[in-house]
Design a protein around this motif. Structure first.
Motif, PDB file in Angstrom:
ATOM      1  N   LEU A  63      -4.468   3.456   3.440  1.00 55.56           N
ATOM      2  CA  LEU A  63      -5.536   2.716   2.781  1.00 55.56           C
ATOM      3  C   LEU A  63      -6.052   1.602   3.688  1.00 55.56           C
TER       4      LEU A  63
ATOM      5  N   GLY B 232      -2.518  14.685   5.125  1.00 58.69           N
ATOM      6  CA  GLY B 232      -3.933  14.837   5.436  1.00 58.69           C
ATOM      7  C   GLY B 232      -4.768  13.602   5.157  1.00 58.69           C
ATOM      8  N   GLU B 233      -4.178  12.597   4.470  1.00 61.17           N
ATOM      9  CA  GLU B 233      -4.896  11.355   4.192  1.00 61.17           C
ATOM     10  C   GLU B 233      -4.457  10.268   5.160  1.00 61.17           C
ATOM     11  N   SER B 234      -5.273   9.260   5.306  1.00 57.46           N
ATOM     12  CA  SER B 234      -4.932   8.123   6.163  1.00 57.46           C
ATOM     13  C   SER B 234      -4.505   6.947   5.292  1.00 57.46           C
TER      14      SER B 234
ATOM     15  N   GLN C 269       0.835  -1.205   0.000  1.00 52.57           N
ATOM     16  CA  GLN C 269       0.000   0.000   0.000  1.00 52.57           C
ATOM     17  C   GLN C 269       0.872   1.258   0.000  1.00 52.57           C
TER      18      GLN C 269
ATOM     19  N   LYS D 107     -12.303  -4.238   4.276  1.00 54.70           N
ATOM     20  CA  LYS D 107     -12.406  -3.437   3.053  1.00 54.70           C
ATOM     21  C   LYS D 107     -12.364  -4.311   1.800  1.00 54.70           C
TER      22      LYS D 107
ATOM     23  N   LYS E 289       2.293   5.121   0.525  1.00 48.41           N
ATOM     24  CA  LYS E 289       2.306   6.061   1.640  1.00 48.41           C
ATOM     25  C   LYS E 289       1.222   7.119   1.407  1.00 48.41           C
ATOM     26  N   PRO E 290       0.394   7.405   2.407  1.00 47.64           N
ATOM     27  CA  PRO E 290      -0.686   8.383   2.210  1.00 47.64           C
ATOM     28  C   PRO E 290      -0.146   9.797   2.016  1.00 47.64           C
ATOM     29  N   LYS E 291      -0.872  10.592   1.261  1.00 47.19           N
ATOM     30  CA  LYS E 291      -0.512  11.999   1.080  1.00 47.19           C
ATOM     31  C   LYS E 291      -0.832  12.776   2.354  1.00 47.19           C
TER      32      LYS E 291
END
Length: 323
Positions: free
Chosen positions: A73, A69-71, A63, A83, A65-67
């Motif tokens: 996945l 402000g994002e969490s 998965q 999910k 790395k989130p940007k």
């Protein structure tokens, strides 16, 4: 990695050679180990049972790395399971299963042949008892032998397992994946990640076989034979061998999953680029992504593996003691 890893084994046909003595049986020199397998039916059942956790493991390992402000996945094993089921149903957990199913029979044959050959090369006489470092070395040779089968299978499996998470369904199935990889990069594209598969399977296979024999010795009462071990003891030794195997295997497995599923040209320097990126962006802990999923699968799958192996050997030694 010898699929100690994901499946249980029932041996339908085994060739037993007297030179492949039970590696560390210090009380019964008649113990034997197989050098060939055919039709491991229950190992396929084991892969079917364990594949969902393998899918979860690979998705956690790859998965992005989130940007800011994002969490993430997937927050973890349970979140990934939920999910996947919500988005893809039960079928989503079995993406890429055809590759290990097809490869399991030759893989087990090569795995145990390599281990038997590794022992023979270190024995001066068939009755020599090998030390634990020698057993480790024999196990490592097994890992070298299995890589030729494991590397392309792992490449195809991982690509099929993660494509739903990328939002692009590029491959219709295993054969379509092979055709596209070959058209794009030739045989080299199919075998991408072979060096990392070796880095994973060679030391992990050494640990696998050595820890199993060490635990059998530890659990065998003084003056008794390994053949007299109880079923719970065999299950414990096999399950813990699987855990020891994955304790060694998981960091290179994370690197392998990342490298094999990356777009062409992303990591020009191979695993070194993958390692640098992971450590720089996510820290050392990122090398243990999928740890919970791996360990949930490792103990029961490998406990069943070695129990089937030991029962098959007892039956064959009873049926044909002079083979």
């Amino acid at each position: 990695m010898c699929v100690p890893l994901d499946g249980c084994v029932t041996v339908k046909a085994v060739r037993v050679n007297k030179w492949v003595k039970g590696p560390a049986d210090r009380s019964d020199s008649s113990s034997s180990s197989p050098t060939d397998f055919s039709e491991e039916k229950l190992s396929r059942a084991g892969i079917f049972a364990g594949h969902p956790l393998d899918t979860i493991k690979v998705r956690l390992q790859t998965q992005p790395k989130p940007k800011p402000g994002e969490s993430l996945l997937y927050a973890g094993t349970i979140d990934c399971l939920k999910k996947t089921l919500a988005k893809e149903g039960v079928k989503g957990l079995y993406k890429g299963m055809a590759a290990p199913i097809i490869g399991v029979t030759p893989m087990f044959a090569v795995c145990f042949f390599g281990f038997g050959l590794g022992k023979k090369l270190q024995q001066r006489t068939p009755d020599d008892i090998l030390t634990y470092p020698q057993l480790f070395a024999a196990g490592m040779l097994s890992g070298v032998f299995t890589t030729a089968i494991m590397a392309p299978g792992e490449r195809i499996k991982c690509l099929l397992q993660i494509q739903a998470t990328t939002g692009e369904v590029k491959y219709a199935g295993p054969m379509d994946c092979v055709k596209q990889l070959y058209r794009q990069s030739g045989i080299r594209g199919i075998y991408k990640g072979t060096a990392l598969t070796l880095m994973r399977d060679v030391p992990a296979s050494g640990m696998y076989f050595m820890s199993y024999e060490w635990l059998k010795n530890l659990l065998t009462p003084a003056g008794k034979s390994h053949n007299e071990l109880s079923i719970p003891s065999v299950l414990f030794a096999g399950g813990m061998a699987g855990i020891c195997n994955w304790a060694v295997a998981i960091p290179p497995d994370v690197l392998k999953s990342r490298f094999q599923t990356a777009p062409e040209g992303k990591y020009p320097n191979g695993f070194r680029d993958v390692l640098r990126e992971l450590i720089r962006e996510e820290g050392v802990a990122s090398l243990y992504k999928g740890f919970n999923a791996v360990m949930l699968r490792a103990f029961p799958a490998n406990a069943a593996c070695f129990l089937g192996f030991e029962l098959a050997m007892k039956f064959l030694n009873w049926l044909a003691p002079d083979l």
